[in-house]
Design a protein around this motif. Sequence first.
Motif, PDB file in Angstrom:
ATOM      1  N   LEU A 164     -23.549 -77.774  87.294  1.00  8.79           N
ATOM      2  CA  LEU A 164     -22.491 -77.304  86.399  1.00  8.79           C
ATOM      3  C   LEU A 164     -21.823 -76.026  86.910  1.00  8.79           C
ATOM      4  N   ASP A 217     -19.159 -77.306  88.804  1.00 10.84           N
ATOM      5  CA  ASP A 217     -18.258 -78.230  88.100  1.00 10.84           C
ATOM      6  C   ASP A 217     -17.059 -77.453  87.556  1.00 10.84           C
ATOM      7  N   PRO A 258     -27.953 -74.753  80.947  1.00 12.49           N
ATOM      8  CA  PRO A 258     -26.703 -74.755  81.720  1.00 12.49           C
ATOM      9  C   PRO A 258     -26.215 -73.337  82.035  1.00 12.49           C
ATOM     10  N   TRP A 296     -23.019 -83.060  74.078  1.00 12.45           N
ATOM     11  CA  TRP A 296     -23.570 -83.999  75.071  1.00 12.45           C
ATOM     12  C   TRP A 296     -24.513 -84.986  74.402  1.00 12.45           C
ATOM     13  N   GLY A 311     -16.362 -80.299  79.173  1.00 12.70           N
ATOM     14  CA  GLY A 311     -17.601 -79.752  79.715  1.00 12.70           C
ATOM     15  C   GLY A 311     -18.817 -80.504  79.199  1.00 12.70           C
ATOM     16  N   TYR A 312     -18.811 -80.786  77.895  1.00 18.41           N
ATOM     17  CA  TYR A 312     -19.955 -81.526  77.344  1.00 18.41           C
ATOM     18  C   TYR A 312     -20.029 -82.939  77.907  1.00 18.41           C
ATOM     19  N   ALA A 346     -19.172 -83.730  80.958  1.00 20.06           N
ATOM     20  CA  ALA A 346     -19.772 -83.564  82.298  1.00 20.06           C
ATOM     21  C   ALA A 346     -21.290 -83.414  82.196  1.00 20.06           C
ATOM     22  N   LEU A 347     -21.753 -82.634  81.224  1.00 19.01           N
ATOM     23  CA  LEU A 347     -23.197 -82.462  81.043  1.00 19.01           C
ATOM     24  C   LEU A 347     -23.849 -83.787  80.657  1.00 19.01           C
ATOM     25  N   VAL A 384     -29.594 -79.036  85.404  1.00 17.93           N
ATOM     26  CA  VAL A 384     -28.133 -79.143  85.323  1.00 17.93           C
ATOM     27  C   VAL A 384     -27.414 -77.885  85.803  1.00 17.93           C
ATOM     28  N   TRP A 388     -16.504 -77.694  83.595  1.00 16.49           N
ATOM     29  CA  TRP A 388     -17.458 -76.911  82.804  1.00 16.49           C
ATOM     30  C   TRP A 388     -17.105 -75.420  82.879  1.00 16.49           C
TER      31      TRP A 388
END
Lengths: 212, 212
Positions: free
Chosen positions: B156, B159, B120, B25, B178-179, B181-182, B152, B162
Amino acid sequence: MDDVRVCFVGDSFVAGVGDSEFLGWTGRLAAGVSETALTAYNLGVRRQTSSDIRGRWRNECAQRLPADVDRRVVFSFGVNDTTVEGDGPRVDPEVSVENLAAILAECAASGWRALVVGPPPIDDVDQNARTAALDRRFAAVCRSAGVAYVPVVDALVADPVWMQQVRDGDGAHPDSGGYRALAELVRPTWEKWTAHPASPEREAAAPRTPES
Amino acid sequence: MDDVRVCFVGDSFVAGVGDSEFLGWTGRLAAGVSETALTAYNLGVRRQTSSDIRGRWRNECAQRLPADVDRRVVFSFGVNDTTVEGDGPRVDPEVSVENLAAILAECAASGWRALVVGPPPIDDVDQNARTAALDRRFAAVCRSAGVAYVPVVDALVADPVWMQQVRDGDGAHPDSGGYRALAELVRPTWEKWTAHPASPEREAAAPRTPES
């Protein structure tokens, strides 16, 4: 699947300064490894000479290389050593050579396998000549230490992408294309080095604990 | 154009473990900044708790944040604190909170601007509940310190990318999606934070020297 952890230790070229994709040559090498579980730590710092790096690399690597993994360090520095400030280079070549030898001795004593990548050229013919001279001496240090060395200065001086991107940038650092070229120079040695089984002195694997 | 240098300090999620593109991220946030000259240093270390990080972050950042630049630190940790080993979590929540408060106080005393990103979720409902509780307490610490905080964990957990990538991976770390999205959760705060002018306590620019 081996748990291989590599620290990339060095200067702004290791940090990938100038790369709009924020991968640098180290990220491009790491992303190309598929057969092992590789963790790559980038410990490049702008403006640092071999003397600066000698003072901080070991503590930083010790934080990142626990005893139960395959522990490795890639070093690359020297361009800041050959930068002239005042009457001479920021670091005398004799001292640069001594720093590299001391770092490799400490690395071996820690049981960490080493690889050294030579300093690249910038947009300054005189400095590139000093860097090329240091490159020859670094190669000799690595031969003595039994450590693989990848010289890059001659190949990159002749590489139109590297030199053009350095000129288009800040005069020292390329953009993504230059870093890609540097990564490709290192890749054959890198692939042999990462494929090589863990060193015999590697400690027996400790019990695994949950990790994130 | 400001010379902004940001250290990302934390754990394996900061390091981007599991990301086959080796950006994490932090790399995705850094690559999205175009209006300033940004140097991003990734100082995430696997398995490290807030106590481990408290012991090493300052020396590592001091190597990377010279006085004549806009100096900043993004912190993110906590998942390793809430991992159970033996009878309880690796770090008691009281200690986690104390560590964060101490780190932010030291950061402010150094004249470095801070931003905190919360821990997370992983593929463990019980641990996620402990992480969510710690998240609330971290938010309160940041409010008291006047530091921006980006939670987050709730977003997440909800999500699907993720959570699916964490399950498909090692149970803790996602892959690139996933990263991404973060990074998108952090981006609005990150953009405001990086756009904000340098702090008033910033020292006068020192004479520039050639740098590579």
